[in-house]
Design a protein around this motif. Sequence first.
Motif, mmCIF file in Angstrom:
data_model
loop_
_atom_site.group_PDB
_atom_site.id
_atom_site.type_symbol
_atom_site.label_atom_id
_atom_site.label_comp_id
_atom_site.label_asym_id
_atom_site.label_seq_id
_atom_site.Cartn_x
_atom_site.Cartn_y
_atom_site.Cartn_z
ATOM 1 N N UNK A 250 -3.686 31.022 -9.664
ATOM 2 C CA UNK A 250 -2.699 31.637 -8.687
ATOM 3 C C UNK A 250 -1.446 31.169 -8.826
ATOM 4 N N UNK A 251 0.219 31.490 -9.191
ATOM 5 C CA UNK A 251 1.242 30.822 -8.655
ATOM 6 C C UNK A 251 2.034 31.619 -7.532
ATOM 7 N N UNK A 252 2.428 30.756 -6.243
ATOM 8 C CA UNK A 252 2.631 31.120 -5.287
ATOM 9 C C UNK A 252 3.566 31.294 -5.080
ATOM 10 N N UNK A 253 4.814 32.054 -4.439
ATOM 11 C CA UNK A 253 5.879 32.375 -3.797
ATOM 12 C C UNK A 253 5.958 30.812 -2.717
ATOM 13 N N UNK A 254 7.511 31.062 -2.096
ATOM 14 C CA UNK A 254 7.546 30.251 -1.353
ATOM 15 C C UNK A 254 7.374 31.115 0.198
ATOM 16 N N UNK B 206 -1.210 36.269 0.942
ATOM 17 C CA UNK B 206 -2.127 35.776 1.859
ATOM 18 C C UNK B 206 -1.059 35.718 3.101
ATOM 19 N N UNK C 137 -1.484 38.737 -4.781
ATOM 20 C CA UNK C 137 -2.215 38.749 -3.940
ATOM 21 C C UNK C 137 -1.316 38.126 -3.377
ATOM 22 N N UNK D 233 -3.713 29.423 4.175
ATOM 23 C CA UNK D 233 -3.647 30.126 3.433
ATOM 24 C C UNK D 233 -4.526 31.567 3.702
ATOM 25 N N UNK E 183 -0.079 32.511 6.459
ATOM 26 C CA UNK E 183 -0.771 31.730 6.799
ATOM 27 C C UNK E 183 0.027 31.239 8.137
#
Lengths: 113, 115
Positions: free
Chosen positions: A102-106, A35, A33, A43, A37
Amino acid sequence: GAGVSQTPSNKVTEKGKYVELRCDPISGHTALYWYRQSLGQGPEFLIYFQGTGAADDSGLPNDRFFAVRPEGSVSTLKIQRTERGDSAVYLCASSLTAGNEQFFGPGTRLTVL
Amino acid sequence: AQSVSQHNHHVILSEAASLELGCNYSYGGTVNLFWYVQYPGQHLQLLLKYFSGDPLVKGIKGFEAEFIKSKFSFNLRKPSVQWSDTAEYFCAVNAHSGGYNKLIFGAGTRLAVHP
């Protein structure tokens, strides 16, 4: 790697330029995914990939935005003719399959001057 | 369209105070609910989630949330906050009708805990 990685961490560009933002999801995660922000907001969904195909691109704001995931792993978000309003943090997330956590990146902080 | 409202944009508490952050969503069908946290300088992390079953969900670091279907709410609570809880908290929902494909986030609540 253990988590989602995104490069670059920061990108400064001039209005009208083209940029590419890269996302490396967690190995084995089929869903990916993007997003966006903006300052002071949560987001906002842009696009979702299941495997190599964009299953839902309803969040892309206009045709200047495009994303690919050619081999079902790494994804690139492409923005043409950047505008100052595109300045934001662009987040990538992955999950084992759609609907899972969902695991988010930096994120990549994009600044358009 | 689905939307998520977080009523408190900024909350300031002293250590050991109790915390409750409000979250309401607008969607009449089946949903999955989440709270994410973003500590200063770090990326979004999952705090807790509700898919089905017991509407009182326990997460990491002593946080819990209660799903009240009749009120379309999923409020986050912690009985006693610590300075290390200073962060921004986001409520999010994904909907069955959308194939659970995307998260809809609230605007976030910025929590500052003073020692």
